[in-house]
Design an enzyme around this catalytic site. Sequence first.
Site, short mmCIF file in Angstrom:
data_model
loop_
_atom_site.label_atom_id
_atom_site.label_comp_id
_atom_site.label_asym_id
_atom_site.label_seq_id
_atom_site.Cartn_x
_atom_site.Cartn_y
_atom_site.Cartn_z
N TYR A 264 0.84 -1.20 0.00
CA TYR A 264 0.00 0.00 0.00
C TYR A 264 0.87 1.25 0.00
O TYR A 264 0.66 2.18 -0.79
CB TYR A 264 -0.91 -0.01 1.23
CG TYR A 264 -1.77 1.23 1.38
CD1 TYR A 264 -3.10 1.22 1.00
CD2 TYR A 264 -1.25 2.41 1.92
CE1 TYR A 264 -3.90 2.34 1.13
CE2 TYR A 264 -2.03 3.54 2.05
CZ TYR A 264 -3.35 3.51 1.66
OH TYR A 264 -4.13 4.65 1.78
N ASP A 288 -0.36 6.81 10.42
CA ASP A 288 0.34 5.58 10.77
C ASP A 288 1.85 5.69 10.59
O ASP A 288 2.61 4.86 11.06
CB ASP A 288 -0.18 4.41 9.95
CG ASP A 288 -0.14 4.71 8.45
OD1 ASP A 288 0.96 4.73 7.87
OD2 ASP A 288 -1.21 4.93 7.86
N GLU A 307 -1.65 15.77 9.90
CA GLU A 307 -2.56 14.73 10.42
C GLU A 307 -3.39 15.34 11.55
O GLU A 307 -2.85 15.97 12.46
CB GLU A 307 -1.75 13.55 10.94
CG GLU A 307 -2.49 12.58 11.84
CD GLU A 307 -3.65 11.87 11.15
OE1 GLU A 307 -4.76 11.88 11.71
OE2 GLU A 307 -3.44 11.31 10.05
N CYS A 343 -6.23 19.64 8.01
CA CYS A 343 -5.51 20.04 6.80
C CYS A 343 -6.23 21.11 5.98
O CYS A 343 -5.60 21.81 5.18
CB CYS A 343 -5.24 18.83 5.91
SG CYS A 343 -6.71 18.15 5.10
N ASP A 363 -3.52 10.74 1.82
CA ASP A 363 -3.80 9.46 2.49
C ASP A 363 -4.93 9.64 3.51
O ASP A 363 -4.94 9.00 4.56
CB ASP A 363 -2.53 8.95 3.18
CG ASP A 363 -2.64 7.50 3.63
OD1 ASP A 363 -3.37 6.73 2.96
OD2 ASP A 363 -2.02 7.14 4.64
N TYR A 437 -6.14 -6.16 3.35
CA TYR A 437 -7.44 -5.75 2.82
C TYR A 437 -8.24 -6.93 2.27
O TYR A 437 -9.44 -6.84 2.11
CB TYR A 437 -7.26 -4.73 1.69
CG TYR A 437 -6.89 -3.33 2.13
CD1 TYR A 437 -6.33 -3.09 3.38
CD2 TYR A 437 -7.08 -2.25 1.29
CE1 TYR A 437 -5.97 -1.82 3.78
CE2 TYR A 437 -6.73 -0.96 1.68
CZ TYR A 437 -6.17 -0.75 2.92
OH TYR A 437 -5.83 0.52 3.31
N GLU A 439 -8.41 -7.75 -0.71
CA GLU A 439 -8.96 -7.34 -1.99
C GLU A 439 -7.95 -6.45 -2.71
O GLU A 439 -7.02 -5.93 -2.10
CB GLU A 439 -10.29 -6.59 -1.83
CG GLU A 439 -10.23 -5.37 -0.94
CD GLU A 439 -11.63 -4.78 -0.69
OE1 GLU A 439 -12.49 -4.86 -1.58
OE2 GLU A 439 -11.84 -4.24 0.41
#
Length: 469
Positions: A264, A288, A307, A343, A363, A437, A439
């Site tokens: 990812y 993260d 963030e 943001c 993100d 995920y 997927e």
Amino acid sequence: MGIHGEQASEDQLRVRGLHVSPCVNVHNSVPHVHHILIDVKTHKNGFIANLATLIGFLSGKLTDHLKEFSLEHLRDVISEKSAIAFFVNDKGSFATLRILSCGVCTFDLSLSIASHENPPSDSTAEIIKSIIQDNIFSHLEPDALSSASSRATSTRSSHNQSHGLDISSHANAESEIVLDENETYEQLENEDVAAKLFPPIIRGGAFDPYVPTADGLLIQYDFDKVVFHCQSKYQDVKIMHSRQYGNILLLDDDINLGESDIAYTRAIMGSSSIDYRGKDVLILGGGDGGILREIRNHDPKMVTMVEIDDVVVTAAAKHLRGICGDALDQLSGDNYKVIIEDCIPVLQNWATEGREFDVIINDLTAIPVTLTAKGSDWDFLLLVLNLSMNVLRKGGRYLTQGNSFNMQSALAMYEHQLESLSSKVTFTKEVVTVPSYHEQWVFYNVCKQLVPYSSSVYKTKLQNASWHM
């Protein structure tokens, strides 16, 4: 008990997904509800005529085994095309046996399990499945059984004809269908009546192990403990430990990123299509710390991360080291800075000041899955997109996640929004398998045009990314 009546050992009856899994065992320390689901279906020609007889016979057979859970046969409800038997106890447990004349049968066992009480054994569940399967088969109408005979004879005939053999002397229509020296009529059972014992469903356990995919498929994760859980000012923040994927961040019960998911991070950074050396990079979200960690390895001029949720950042620094490493130990360094703010006003202020970036990585959130590109989620996504274009240099890159590959309608709506921007852009998209995920996930690489806009570029690159821990 096997289909021929002999007692099988516990080892022989172990079935994938039953309570022997440590991911199910972890719930035994707390009271919870344990579901066992069994589906039985006849061949398409199968038909059950005497439902009352069958439901009565099966209820009697099952009662002996359900006494293990103090379940008593309460009543039957019988109609022309269906029959249902109900079993209950005074602890909140119940079972239903449903038989349809078309040959479909379901057995649902819902048990209230007390703290430190063991759920049903593998052998018990398998025995119940065998009892239902055997007796459904024995109550099929003769037409359905003769179809089995014709299929078996046809198969055997074609085999023997290839060897110049005559099979007429090998079949006894009154007793059994002979397929081969060691094959009997009883062995047709698995062909004509298919039975499936599902993995147990755990409800109200130590934690919720079920997370749906973006396209609505239910996934049971191999979580074995809650690492961190806190309701922040903005969202529910949870970190679960997965035996396969390491610690996984969930935001509002949605899978965000696991320690297995370097695929990812690399995809949202452009999959090596961008040289970050000397670049001024903006990360929107990314609490993260995975993107910040990776970009710092590429010698950028400056990385600014905005963030909103300090709870995510603090939890990631402690519990998601496999993602962020030491990137969040300090919120600023020689070539990076983490800003804990919303943001939107930050982007608005930078646009006013004329601040520009070479690369912006969004993100924040996936593309909303809706019928139309309207609503608060789309409003937020488009606001961030337009504000980002205002602070992105011409020729700069805007990188973002899309959504599941299966959400083609939502992806198409997003691409239409890209085409409608006042800042003319071209874009490519990439499909990447993100391990946690379960997927494939779509990522966008958007380029702000240096020259007058001509046409959008569509390109899909399929990539099955390797796992990384």
